[in-house]
Design an enzyme around this catalytic site. Structure first.
Site, PDB file in Angstrom:
ATOM      1  CG  HIS A 143      -1.724   1.245   1.361  1.00 18.66           C
ATOM      2  ND1 HIS A 143      -2.739   1.562   0.479  1.00 18.66           N
ATOM      3  CD2 HIS A 143      -1.670   2.269   2.252  1.00 18.66           C
ATOM      4  CE1 HIS A 143      -3.274   2.722   0.823  1.00 18.66           C
ATOM      5  NE2 HIS A 143      -2.644   3.166   1.903  1.00 18.66           N
ATOM      6  CE  LYS A 164       0.142   6.002   1.259  1.00 21.87           C
ATOM      7  NZ  LYS A 164      -0.670   6.297   2.462  1.00 21.87           N
ATOM      8  CG  ASP A 182      -4.991   2.297  -2.845  1.00 23.97           C
ATOM      9  OD1 ASP A 182      -4.698   2.617  -1.679  1.00 23.97           O
ATOM     10  OD2 ASP A 182      -5.898   1.497  -3.123  1.00 23.97           O
ATOM     11  NE  ARG A 248      18.911  18.543  12.083  1.00 24.36           N
ATOM     12  CZ  ARG A 248      18.874  19.337  13.149  1.00 24.36           C
ATOM     13  NH1 ARG A 248      18.392  18.883  14.295  1.00 24.36           N
ATOM     14  NH2 ARG A 248      19.322  20.576  13.085  1.00 24.36           N
TER      15      ARG A 248
END
Length: 311
Positions: A143, A164, A182, A248
């Site tokens: 998914h 998304k 999907d 980071r």
């Protein structure tokens, strides 16, 4: 995991082959394994290690060997081959190599498909193995959303409703391409490569909450979609968590395993005001640079004189 098959009909559509004889509709004849075989040793009488599930390719060597035999010996050798009932026997170089009359007779006798191709034997085998590897590859469905950004295949994962599809449509508007929304079908085509595509019935469609179903190919043009793409990066979207330490520097390499293949991965926190499309574009470019051997974080460490202090 399920075993997949591919029909001879699909193979003849994708690889240049003609039908000499078929015992039934090619749609009903299946190939189960990606390996093919040249039966030279088998025709010479060595029957060990013969895999009858493989497509049998007859090239210049096999056909010349058979032409040097007496008609009785040739019939006997071919009878041994066809009685194994492989999915098909294919004669290559069909402009210069004609199937022996016995081949068609034995194909009918044993119910084996007989095909021919103009391609050289090596080219024919390469084409067949390439198609078979794709069609018979182990696969799973995830998914998520698969997009192509600057040539990089990016699989976007995340909880339902995190954005998304909205991110994918923004990327399409910026000139990138949608592969699947999907449901993403992922196939392991080699030990290092995963190919992603959309199930055929929902291909090019995307669901946007508040709007509904959109056909991306119709709205943005066929240049905005792609049928399949190799997977280069997995991006996991997650709601911003102030207590979590996010990447980071990019020094640490993270991976996401799919069907035993490790794909570079990164987690991107979602919060109001973040331009995720730009972040994803930058992630795609950065991933390409890393594959080419350049790592910005390592260069910065060198410039700061800290090389070797952080492993």
């Amino acid at each position: 995991m399920a075993n997949f098959t591919v029909s001879l009909k699909k193979l003849t559509e994708k690889v240049s082959m003609d039908v000499v004889y078929a015992p039934q509709d090619l749609e009903n004849i299946s190939v189960e394994i990606a390996e093919v075989n040249r039966p030279g040793l088998f025709l010479a009488g060595y029957y060990d290690y013969f895999d009858k599930l493989r497509l049998q390719i007859m090239g210049l060597a096999e056909m010349n060997f058979l032409s040097g035999l007496s008609s009785e010996k040739r019939y006997e050798a071919l009878d041994q081959l066809f009685r194994q009932q492989p999915p098909a026997v294919i004669v290559g170089r069909s402009e210069e190599l004609k199937p022996f009359p016995e081949m068609q007779e034995l194909a009918k006798k044993h119910g084996v498909a007989l095909l021919r191709s103009n391609e050289t034997t090596c080219t024919l085998m390469g084409s067949l193995i390439s198609v078979l590897n794709l069609e018979l590859a182990p696969r799973i469905t995830r998914h998520g959303v698969l997009v192509e950004v600057y040539g990089e295949g990016i699989l976007i994962l995340g909880d339902s409703g995190i954005g998304k599809s909205e991110l994918a449509i923004e990327l399409v508007k910026r000139g990138h391409r949608l592969v699947a929304d999907d449901a993403v079908e992922l196939r392991k085509v080699s030990n290092r490569q995963i190919m992603g595509t959309a199930p055929e019935n929902i291909r090019h469609f995307i669901e946007l909450r508040g709007i509904g179903i959109v056909n991306v190919a119709r709205v943005f043009g066929v240049g905005a979609v792609k049928v399949s793409e190799s997977l280069d990066l997995v991006v996991q979207l997650e709601a911003w968590d102030p207590t979590k330490n996010y990447q980071r520097t990019g020094l640490e390499s993270e991976y996401y395993e799919i069907l035993g293949v490790n794909i570079p991965s990164t987690s991107i926190p979602v919060s109001p005001g973040r331009n995720l499309a730009v972040v994803l574009e930058t992630a795609a470019i950065n991933n390409r640079q890393k594959k080419m051997g350049y790592n910005a974080a390592k260069e910065l460490l060198i410039r700061l004189g800290l090389e070797g202090t952080i492993e």
